[in-house]
Design a protein around this motif. Structure first.
Motif, PDB file in Angstrom:
ATOM      1  N   LEU A 102      -2.147   7.025   5.173  1.00 48.27           N
ATOM      2  CA  LEU A 102      -2.469   6.391   3.602  1.00 48.27           C
ATOM      3  C   LEU A 102      -0.978   5.826   3.224  1.00 48.27           C
ATOM      4  CD1 LEU A 102      -4.418   6.244   1.334  1.00 48.27           C
ATOM      5  CD2 LEU A 102      -3.314   8.615   0.557  1.00 48.27           C
ATOM      6  N   GLY A 103      -0.149   6.462   3.260  1.00 47.76           N
ATOM      7  CA  GLY A 103       1.243   5.880   2.936  1.00 47.76           C
ATOM      8  C   GLY A 103       1.277   4.549   3.345  1.00 47.76           C
ATOM      9  N   ALA A 104       1.260   4.546   4.785  1.00 47.87           N
ATOM     10  CA  ALA A 104       1.430   3.211   5.699  1.00 47.87           C
ATOM     11  C   ALA A 104       0.702   2.322   5.070  1.00 47.87           C
ATOM     12  CB  ALA A 104       1.193   3.552   7.148  1.00 47.87           C
ATOM     13  N   SER A 105      -0.691   2.428   5.156  1.00 51.17           N
ATOM     14  CA  SER A 105      -1.740   1.404   4.714  1.00 51.17           C
ATOM     15  C   SER A 105      -1.465   0.932   3.259  1.00 51.17           C
ATOM     16  CB  SER A 105      -3.051   1.869   4.711  1.00 51.17           C
ATOM     17  OG  SER A 105      -3.376   3.307   4.975  1.00 51.17           O
ATOM     18  N   VAL A 106      -1.147   1.848   2.321  1.00 55.56           N
ATOM     19  CA  VAL A 106      -1.086   1.416   0.939  1.00 55.56           C
ATOM     20  C   VAL A 106       0.241   0.253   0.994  1.00 55.56           C
ATOM     21  CG1 VAL A 106      -0.201   2.197  -1.415  1.00 55.56           C
ATOM     22  CG2 VAL A 106      -1.875   3.372  -0.281  1.00 55.56           C
ATOM     23  N   VAL A 107       1.295   0.847   1.562  1.00 56.82           N
ATOM     24  CA  VAL A 107       2.707  -0.016   1.646  1.00 56.82           C
ATOM     25  C   VAL A 107       2.174  -1.212   2.497  1.00 56.82           C
ATOM     26  CG1 VAL A 107       3.997   0.539   3.562  1.00 56.82           C
ATOM     27  CG2 VAL A 107       5.041   0.399   1.333  1.00 56.82           C
ATOM     28  N   ALA A 108       1.523  -1.359   3.239  1.00 55.78           N
ATOM     29  CA  ALA A 108       1.410  -2.667   3.937  1.00 55.78           C
ATOM     30  C   ALA A 108       0.619  -3.406   3.109  1.00 55.78           C
ATOM     31  CB  ALA A 108       0.474  -2.282   5.238  1.00 55.78           C
ATOM     32  N   SER A 109      -0.733  -3.022   2.690  1.00 54.37           N
ATOM     33  CA  SER A 109      -1.377  -3.750   2.015  1.00 54.37           C
ATOM     34  C   SER A 109      -0.599  -4.557   0.633  1.00 54.37           C
ATOM     35  CB  SER A 109      -2.758  -3.295   1.198  1.00 54.37           C
ATOM     36  OG  SER A 109      -2.870  -2.024   1.924  1.00 54.37           O
ATOM     37  N   CYS A 110       0.084  -3.621  -0.188  1.00 52.81           N
ATOM     38  CA  CYS A 110       1.108  -4.008  -1.021  1.00 52.81           C
ATOM     39  C   CYS A 110       2.212  -5.241  -0.830  1.00 52.81           C
ATOM     40  CB  CYS A 110       1.732  -2.956  -1.734  1.00 52.81           C
ATOM     41  SG  CYS A 110       0.878  -1.868  -2.732  1.00 52.81           S
ATOM     42  N   LEU A 111       2.518  -4.758   0.514  1.00 46.23           N
ATOM     43  CA  LEU A 111       3.653  -5.758   0.730  1.00 46.23           C
ATOM     44  C   LEU A 111       2.913  -7.174   1.297  1.00 46.23           C
ATOM     45  CD1 LEU A 111       5.877  -3.781   2.967  1.00 46.23           C
ATOM     46  CD2 LEU A 111       6.329  -4.612   0.802  1.00 46.23           C
ATOM     47  N   VAL A 112       1.858  -7.050   1.861  1.00 45.01           N
ATOM     48  CA  VAL A 112       0.956  -8.272   2.195  1.00 45.01           C
ATOM     49  C   VAL A 112       0.966  -9.040   0.912  1.00 45.01           C
ATOM     50  CG1 VAL A 112      -0.926  -9.140   3.075  1.00 45.01           C
ATOM     51  CG2 VAL A 112       0.147  -7.462   4.330  1.00 45.01           C
ATOM     52  N   ALA A 113       0.291  -8.314  -0.186  1.00 45.11           N
ATOM     53  CA  ALA A 113       0.112  -9.186  -1.627  1.00 45.11           C
ATOM     54  C   ALA A 113       1.209  -9.449  -2.153  1.00 45.11           C
ATOM     55  CB  ALA A 113      -0.616  -7.881  -2.343  1.00 45.11           C
ATOM     56  N   GLY A 114       2.774  -9.254  -1.677  1.00 46.91           N
ATOM     57  CA  GLY A 114       3.768  -9.684  -2.127  1.00 46.91           C
ATOM     58  C   GLY A 114       4.544  -9.003  -3.202  1.00 46.91           C
ATOM     59  N   MET A 115       4.205  -7.544  -3.109  1.00 45.14           N
ATOM     60  CA  MET A 115       4.823  -6.855  -4.037  1.00 45.14           C
ATOM     61  C   MET A 115       6.191  -6.153  -3.517  1.00 45.14           C
ATOM     62  SD  MET A 115       3.386  -3.165  -5.266  1.00 45.14           S
ATOM     63  CE  MET A 115       1.824  -3.651  -5.795  1.00 45.14           C
ATOM     64  N   ASN A 116       6.998  -6.125  -4.480  1.00 41.85           N
ATOM     65  CA  ASN A 116       8.333  -5.673  -4.395  1.00 41.85           C
ATOM     66  C   ASN A 116       8.198  -4.310  -3.299  1.00 41.85           C
ATOM     67  OD1 ASN A 116      10.828  -3.639  -4.902  1.00 41.85           O
ATOM     68  ND2 ASN A 116      11.550  -5.284  -6.151  1.00 41.85           N
ATOM     69  N   PRO A 117       9.018  -4.360  -2.131  1.00 39.33           N
ATOM     70  CA  PRO A 117       9.065  -3.173  -1.230  1.00 39.33           C
ATOM     71  C   PRO A 117       9.242  -1.612  -1.993  1.00 39.33           C
ATOM     72  CG  PRO A 117      10.786  -4.728  -0.772  1.00 39.33           C
ATOM     73  CD  PRO A 117      10.004  -5.310  -1.784  1.00 39.33           C
ATOM     74  N   PHE A 118      10.104  -1.589  -2.849  1.00 36.02           N
ATOM     75  CA  PHE A 118      10.530  -0.236  -3.593  1.00 36.02           C
ATOM     76  C   PHE A 118       9.477   0.027  -4.291  1.00 36.02           C
ATOM     77  CE2 PHE A 118      14.789  -2.009  -2.036  1.00 36.02           C
ATOM     78  CZ  PHE A 118      15.103  -0.718  -1.569  1.00 36.02           C
TER      79      PHE A 118
END
Lengths: 264, 298
Positions: free
Chosen positions: B42-58
């Protein structure tokens, strides 16, 4: 102080194992009373304390503590006013934490358990003083895990932890039954001392008739969910084990007699 | 060889955050929480979709942590309010999260090759990982030393005591489960950014890996005094990675890793009980004196 009215409790209702413990049971406890409760097994002594403390919910009836109705409150709400020591010495302490951590938690009862330091250095001398009053030498091993203490030491600590926050009502459920006679005497002595010093209203179950007579200002004998004997004040001071045993026999005989007649 | 060790440390500390989470439930709360198998991916998928959407990684990593906490909250709610047994509530959440993870990602895996991650800076990944995991460790140490931390410990130790203190153990349990799953999701988010892809199946066997590390760490470090339990958990995670690293080096195919994990748990549990060492000694020392002097049947 504590006012129980028309308490009803049946275990396994409408089954073959149905067991009626209390049927319209009522009891009044006045402020500052120290009541000893005796009775044979299955008389409902422990169930009564469990119902007051909330670990068993009554089917019907009202329990008022200091004017507030507590019969419908969950257990953790009631324990804010009620302190309890169990027969099993492991029930009152956290074994993997040390003595001072346990005491610090108990001391914090009724306050917020927030993100402040678990044990504050300022409190340590006070805890040591409390521990040395037990005269078990615990004040020199405050960083010992409670799981390593003996049953008697644990029970003394449980008693201290329960009373350190000055509860309104103290329930003692045969709290010396699992200990050897000497330790048991010591814990009883401590109980008397703490209760009289802090003037806590106390209900104590015991199977030791001598204890029941010697301690407290009121004695209750329960049998089949009813108070069959209620001795207070002056009358209690003149009580002896013999008188008590006779009463005990008299109350029990009814049942035994009919069984005997049946199987004769 | 240096690369090998750096790799092990990186992975050890990264998964160590997950081990800290499992430590809260398994060791402190005495709650076999299987929902971590779902909250890690869940943590991985949330971070992956957020990053794909161009969000700040932190920020994305922080969101993963919060979403993980929510998953833990659901496990707690099922157990405390609906009175479902602890094992089953974990399993239910784990199964449910599988579909949720697929929904979040939209497909079974997301590669993160072009995206900026927390490791996209001149610093070597190991430092980033060290900062993350040590911060978590010290934060957890701090928490466990507060009044609230005492409550969590006592809830696992003796729930009756916490009730006697006038505290609802249900609330304590839910908060502890939230923390635990938050840490696990955080670890999942780190791993996804480190290996540069998130996969819906990356959580399988996570709970065993966590338990293996905890048990392993305890078996090794418990004889050393003054080692905090959280240190043992992190150490165990590194030890676990060393063992699996060497197993791979010895030529075992990666598909054997799960079996190796299972064997490690068995060995560590045996070591903990001292059974294996004891029996070995006995069988090795049979003969001569020991047979003659031994009057009991063997």
């Amino acid at each position: 102080m504590l006012c129980i009215r028309n308490l009803c409790k049946t275990f396994h209702p409408n089954t073959i194992n149905e067991k009626k413990i209390f049927h319209h049971f009522s009891l009044d406890v006045s402020d500052g009373d120290f009541i000893t409760i005796i009775g044979s097994n299955g008389a409902g002594k422990s169930t009564l304390l469990n119902i007051i403390a909330g670990s068993i919910i009554a089917d019907d009836g009202s329990i008022q503590l200091k004017g507030t109705e507590i019969a419908t409150q969950p257990e953790f709400k009631r324990t804010q006013l009620i302190g309890r020591v169990f027969q099993d010495p492991t029930m009152g302490t956290s074994p993997s934490m040390d003595i001072i951590e346990n005491l610090s938690m108990a001391m914090n009862k009724g306050k917020r358990f927030g993100l402040t330091k678990g044990v504050s250095k300022k409190e340590i001398p006070y805890f040591k003083e409390m521990l040395s009053a037990l005269s078990l030498g615990l004040e020199n091993q405050i960083h010992t895990k409670v799981g390593l203490l003996s049953g008697g030491q644990r029970q003394a600590l449980s008693l201290l932890m329960t009373t350190i926050s000055k509860p309104n009502l103290l329930l003692l459920d045969e709290h010396t039954a699992a200990l050897d006679p000497k330790t048991s005497d010591r814990i009883i002595h401590l109980t008397k001392k703490i209760v009289s010093e802090q003037k806590i209203t106390t209900m104590m179950i015991t199977h030791n008739l001598n204890q029941a007579i010697e301690i407290g200002n009121r004695l209750l004998m329960l049998h089949e969910g009813k108070v069959v004997l209620d001795i207070k004040g002056e009358e209690k001071k003149n009580l002896t084990v013999d008188i008590l045993l006779k009463e005990f026999e008299k109350k029990q005989n009814k049942g035994i007699l009919s069984d005997r007649v049946l199987f004769a | 060889m240096l690369n090998f060790w750096v790799n092990i440390l990186e992975q050890g500390f990264m998964f160590g955050v997950m081990v800290l989470g499992v430590y809260i439930t398994y060791k402190i709360l005495d709650f076999p929480d299987l929902s971590v198998e779902g909250s890690f991916p869940l943590g991985a998928s949330v971070v992956a979709s957020c990053l794909v959407a161009g969000m700040n990684p932190f920020l994305a990593t922080f969101i993963a942590f919060v979403v993980g906490m929510m998953a833990g909250g659901i496990t707690g709610y099922l157990h405390v309010k609906l009175k479902i047994t602890n094992l089953l509530s974990g399993i239910l959440v784990m199964i449910g999260l599988y579909s949720i993870n697929l929904r979040i990602m939209g497909k079974a895996n997301i590669p993160l090759f072009a995206q900026k991650t927390v490791f996209s800076n001149p610093m070597h990944p190991i430092f980033m990982i060290l900062i993350f995991s040590l911060c978590m460790k010290f934060a957890l140490d701090f928490l466990l030393n507060t009044k609230f931390g005492f409550l969590i410990k006592a809830t696992g130790d003796n729930p009756q005591l916490v009730t006697s203190l006038g505290i609802d153990i249900g609330v304590t349990k839910i908060i502890a489960l939230m923390l635990s799953n938050g840490l696990v999701a955080l670890s999942g988010a780190m791993v996804a950014q480190y290996q540069r892809f998130a996969d819906v199946g990356m959580g399988s066997g996570i709970i065993v890996m966590g338990l293996a590390s905890i048990i392993f760490g305890e078996a090794i470090f418990k004889r050393v005094s003054l080692v905090k339990a959280t240190t043992m958990a992190l150490g165990g995670s590194i030890l676990y990675k060393i063992v699996t690293g060497f197993a791979l080096k010895l030529g075992f195919p990666p598909t054997d890793l799960k079996l190796i994990t299972a064997v490690i748990v068995v060995l560590a549990l045996g070591l903990n009980e001292k059974k294996i060492g004891f029996k070995l000694k006995k069988t090795l020392s049979i003969g001569g004196d020991s047979v003659v002097m031994h009057t009991k049947s063997m």
